[in-house]
Write a protein that holds these residues in place. Structure first.
Motif, PDB file in Angstrom:
ATOM      1  N   ALA A 226       0.960  -1.087  -0.218  1.00  0.00           N
ATOM      2  CA  ALA A 226      -0.109   0.014   0.113  1.00  0.00           C
ATOM      3  C   ALA A 226       0.977   1.589  -0.166  1.00  0.00           C
ATOM      4  N   GLU A 227       2.045   1.472   0.811  1.00  0.00           N
ATOM      5  CA  GLU A 227       2.896   2.571   0.843  1.00  0.00           C
ATOM      6  C   GLU A 227       3.116   2.383  -0.243  1.00  0.00           C
ATOM      7  N   LEU A 229       3.004   1.750  -3.466  1.00  0.00           N
ATOM      8  CA  LEU A 229       1.030   1.939  -4.811  1.00  0.00           C
ATOM      9  C   LEU A 229       1.247   3.617  -4.500  1.00  0.00           C
ATOM     10  N   THR A 230       0.951   4.284  -2.938  1.00  0.00           N
ATOM     11  CA  THR A 230      -0.004   5.399  -2.825  1.00  0.00           C
ATOM     12  C   THR A 230       1.032   6.152  -3.352  1.00  0.00           C
ATOM     13  N   ALA A 231       2.362   6.333  -3.259  1.00  0.00           N
ATOM     14  CA  ALA A 231       3.577   6.596  -3.602  1.00  0.00           C
ATOM     15  C   ALA A 231       3.602   6.730  -5.131  1.00  0.00           C
ATOM     16  N   ALA A 232       3.278   5.632  -5.233  1.00  0.00           N
ATOM     17  CA  ALA A 232       3.793   5.880  -7.332  1.00  0.00           C
ATOM     18  C   ALA A 232       2.714   6.266  -7.711  1.00  0.00           C
ATOM     19  N   TYR A 233       1.737   6.300  -7.608  1.00  0.00           N
ATOM     20  CA  TYR A 233       0.014   6.163  -7.665  1.00  0.00           C
ATOM     21  C   TYR A 233      -0.526   7.881  -7.539  1.00  0.00           C
ATOM     22  N   GLY A 234       0.381   8.440  -5.945  1.00  0.00           N
ATOM     23  CA  GLY A 234      -0.463   9.714  -5.969  1.00  0.00           C
ATOM     24  C   GLY A 234      -2.285   9.201  -5.172  1.00  0.00           C
ATOM     25  N   CYS A 235      -2.426   8.260  -4.967  1.00  0.00           N
ATOM     26  CA  CYS A 235      -3.878   8.681  -4.286  1.00  0.00           C
ATOM     27  C   CYS A 235      -3.446   6.983  -3.382  1.00  0.00           C
ATOM     28  N   ASP A 236      -4.603   7.590  -2.477  1.00  0.00           N
ATOM     29  CA  ASP A 236      -3.958   6.307  -1.229  1.00  0.00           C
ATOM     30  C   ASP A 236      -4.740   4.802  -1.895  1.00  0.00           C
ATOM     31  N   LEU A 237      -4.379   3.513  -2.012  1.00  0.00           N
ATOM     32  CA  LEU A 237      -4.771   2.891  -2.021  1.00  0.00           C
ATOM     33  C   LEU A 237      -4.048   1.273  -0.950  1.00  0.00           C
ATOM     34  N   LYS A 238      -5.272   0.442  -1.239  1.00  0.00           N
ATOM     35  CA  LYS A 238      -5.398  -0.163   0.224  1.00  0.00           C
ATOM     36  C   LYS A 238      -5.134  -1.738  -0.779  1.00  0.00           C
ATOM     37  N   VAL A 239      -3.809  -2.603   0.276  1.00  0.00           N
ATOM     38  CA  VAL A 239      -3.859  -3.485  -0.502  1.00  0.00           C
ATOM     39  C   VAL A 239      -4.732  -4.754   0.066  1.00  0.00           C
ATOM     40  N   SER A 240      -5.133  -5.433  -0.166  1.00  0.00           N
ATOM     41  CA  SER A 240      -6.013  -6.403   0.583  1.00  0.00           C
ATOM     42  C   SER A 240      -5.659  -8.122   0.250  1.00  0.00           C
ATOM     43  N   GLU A 241      -6.042  -9.059   1.167  1.00  0.00           N
ATOM     44  CA  GLU A 241      -5.661 -10.330   0.552  1.00  0.00           C
ATOM     45  C   GLU A 241      -7.338 -10.698   0.696  1.00  0.00           C
ATOM     46  N   ALA A 242      -7.700 -11.548  -0.413  1.00  0.00           N
ATOM     47  CA  ALA A 242      -9.351 -11.843  -0.414  1.00  0.00           C
ATOM     48  C   ALA A 242      -8.699 -13.550   0.128  1.00  0.00           C
ATOM     49  N   PRO A 243      -9.790 -14.288   0.793  1.00  0.00           N
ATOM     50  CA  PRO A 243      -9.340 -15.870   0.897  1.00  0.00           C
ATOM     51  C   PRO A 243      -9.603 -16.937  -0.112  1.00  0.00           C
ATOM     52  N   MET A 244      -8.784 -17.274  -0.490  1.00  0.00           N
ATOM     53  CA  MET A 244      -8.767 -17.770  -1.860  1.00  0.00           C
ATOM     54  C   MET A 244      -7.982 -17.384  -3.002  1.00  0.00           C
ATOM     55  N   GLY A 246      -5.431 -14.457  -3.246  1.00  0.00           N
ATOM     56  CA  GLY A 246      -4.680 -13.633  -3.443  1.00  0.00           C
ATOM     57  C   GLY A 246      -4.603 -11.782  -3.247  1.00  0.00           C
ATOM     58  N   PHE A 247      -3.180 -10.954  -3.248  1.00  0.00           N
ATOM     59  CA  PHE A 247      -3.637 -10.324  -3.125  1.00  0.00           C
ATOM     60  C   PHE A 247      -5.041  -9.317  -4.285  1.00  0.00           C
ATOM     61  N   PHE A 248      -4.636  -8.234  -3.487  1.00  0.00           N
ATOM     62  CA  PHE A 248      -6.143  -7.331  -4.704  1.00  0.00           C
ATOM     63  C   PHE A 248      -5.714  -6.273  -4.007  1.00  0.00           C
ATOM     64  N   THR A 249      -6.445  -4.866  -5.060  1.00  0.00           N
ATOM     65  CA  THR A 249      -5.546  -3.458  -4.835  1.00  0.00           C
ATOM     66  C   THR A 249      -7.319  -2.712  -4.889  1.00  0.00           C
ATOM     67  N   LEU A 250      -7.272  -1.358  -3.838  1.00  0.00           N
ATOM     68  CA  LEU A 250      -8.499  -0.591  -4.187  1.00  0.00           C
ATOM     69  C   LEU A 250      -8.072   0.820  -3.784  1.00  0.00           C
ATOM     70  N   PRO A 251      -8.597   1.261  -4.728  1.00  0.00           N
ATOM     71  CA  PRO A 251      -8.853   3.204  -3.873  1.00  0.00           C
ATOM     72  C   PRO A 251      -9.551   3.868  -3.461  1.00  0.00           C
ATOM     73  N   GLN A 252      -8.702   3.660  -2.233  1.00  0.00           N
ATOM     74  CA  GLN A 252      -9.868   4.239  -1.235  1.00  0.00           C
ATOM     75  C   GLN A 252     -10.322   5.390  -0.789  1.00  0.00           C
ATOM     76  N   PRO A 258      -0.473  14.256  -1.301  1.00  0.00           N
ATOM     77  CA  PRO A 258       0.666  15.915  -1.814  1.00  0.00           C
ATOM     78  C   PRO A 258       2.870  14.794  -2.403  1.00  0.00           C
ATOM     79  N   THR A 259       2.570  13.682  -1.959  1.00  0.00           N
ATOM     80  CA  THR A 259       3.824  13.271  -2.493  1.00  0.00           C
ATOM     81  C   THR A 259       3.060  12.231  -2.837  1.00  0.00           C
ATOM     82  N   ARG A 260       4.600  11.885  -3.957  1.00  0.00           N
ATOM     83  CA  ARG A 260       5.023  10.418  -4.991  1.00  0.00           C
ATOM     84  C   ARG A 260       6.461   9.920  -4.881  1.00  0.00           C
ATOM     85  N   GLU A 261       7.161  10.399  -3.821  1.00  0.00           N
ATOM     86  CA  GLU A 261       7.986   9.700  -3.387  1.00  0.00           C
ATOM     87  C   GLU A 261       7.896   8.378  -3.149  1.00  0.00           C
ATOM     88  N   LEU A 262       8.866   7.727  -3.653  1.00  0.00           N
ATOM     89  CA  LEU A 262       8.865   5.525  -3.712  1.00  0.00           C
ATOM     90  C   LEU A 262       9.344   5.784  -2.449  1.00  0.00           C
TER      91      LEU A 262
END
Length: 263
Positions: A226-227, A229-244, A246-252, A258-262
């Motif tokens: 999440a950290e 991706l949020t820095a790279a894309y410039g918007c708040d993103l949350k990375v979650s894990e669904a049963p069976m 794997g990972f998925f990403t949602l714009p929250q 304000p920053t895009r520092e990787l």
């Protein structure tokens, strides 16, 4: 046997598109290049496939690609561009046969069309197809070029630039499974992706590139945090894990960070 790129730089005139980028990919794996628009994803793919001039060094299966002629490179890797415009009225089958590189085995072309879900379109003119259909026809052509993922013990490579950008979800899954199958048979796949969830489903390694200079390359779980991706894309993103599944990403939050520092 691998793809290894070190200190890659690409510029057009005075504009620097890539600078000091290091990247690698292994046969038997799907390596995805992700990042925001304009970050240099397609440029990196074009550099490592030998399609644009670059500084630094790229080796494919232990061989420096710079001295190789286009015909020599074509024996080892096939490249699917984002778009391939054609001015002449070729049929679908004629387009796909171009990937056979002079071989007469048209059964391969038919199998490639079936693999991408375009069987039955052989006689249609390419210009009459939708954007997604054209994309799948071009993928079939590329598959013909490196039909055997491993030849004489040497892996071959697929370089795919946004192969699912104009496809519905069913066709996206078909195309990504085709790439996955190629890797599972010992070939190497490098793919530029925008869809992070498809990336998480099918990739073994992820290279996250920002502003043409920074690449973080690691497993899906370690690269797509999440950290980062949020820095790279410039918007708040949350990375979650669904049963069976794997990972998925949602714009929250619908706001720009304000920053895009990787990280």
């Amino acid at each position: 046997m691998a793809l290894i790129a070190k200190n890659i730089g690409v510029r057009v005139g005075k504009k620097v598109l890539l600078q000091g980028v290091t990247f690698d990919a292994q046969p038997g794996a799907v390596t995805a290049i992700v990042g925001p628009s304009g970050a240099g994803k397609s440029t990196l793919l074009s550099a490592v496939s030998g399609d644009v001039p670059y500084s630094g060094r790229v080796s494919l299966n232990g061989q420096d690609i710079k001295p190789l002629r286009a015909s020599e490179l074509a024996q080892h890797r096939a490249v699917l561009a984002q778009a391939t415009p054609l001015a002449f009225p070729f049929t679908v089958f004629e387009i796909v046969r171009l990937g056979l590189q002079g071989h007469a085995d048209t059964e391969i072309a038919a199998c490639a069309l079936q693999k991408v879900g375009m069987a039955g379109f052989e006689g249609q003119y390419y210009q009459s197809l939708s954007g997604g259909e054209k994309q799948r026809v071009q993928l079939a052509r590329v598959l013909c070029q490196v039909w055997q993922p491993v030849e004489d013990g040497v892996p071959r490579w697929l370089f795919l630039d946004e192969p699912v950008s104009s496809l519905d979800i069913g066709q996206q899954l078909r195309v990504m499974q085709t790439a996955r199958d190629f890797a599972d048979q010992g070939g190497g796949v490098v793919v530029v992706m925008h869809d992070l969830n498809l990336t998480a489903m099918f990739a073994d390694q992820v290279a996250l590139i920002v502003d043409g200079t920074s690449v973080v390359q690691d497993s899906v779980a370690k690269a797509l945090t999440a950290e980062r991706l949020t820095a790279a894309y410039g918007c708040d993103l949350k990375v979650s894990e669904a049963p069976m599944s794997g990972f998925f990403t949602l714009p929250q939050l619908a706001r720009v960070c304000p920053t895009r520092e990787l990280l």
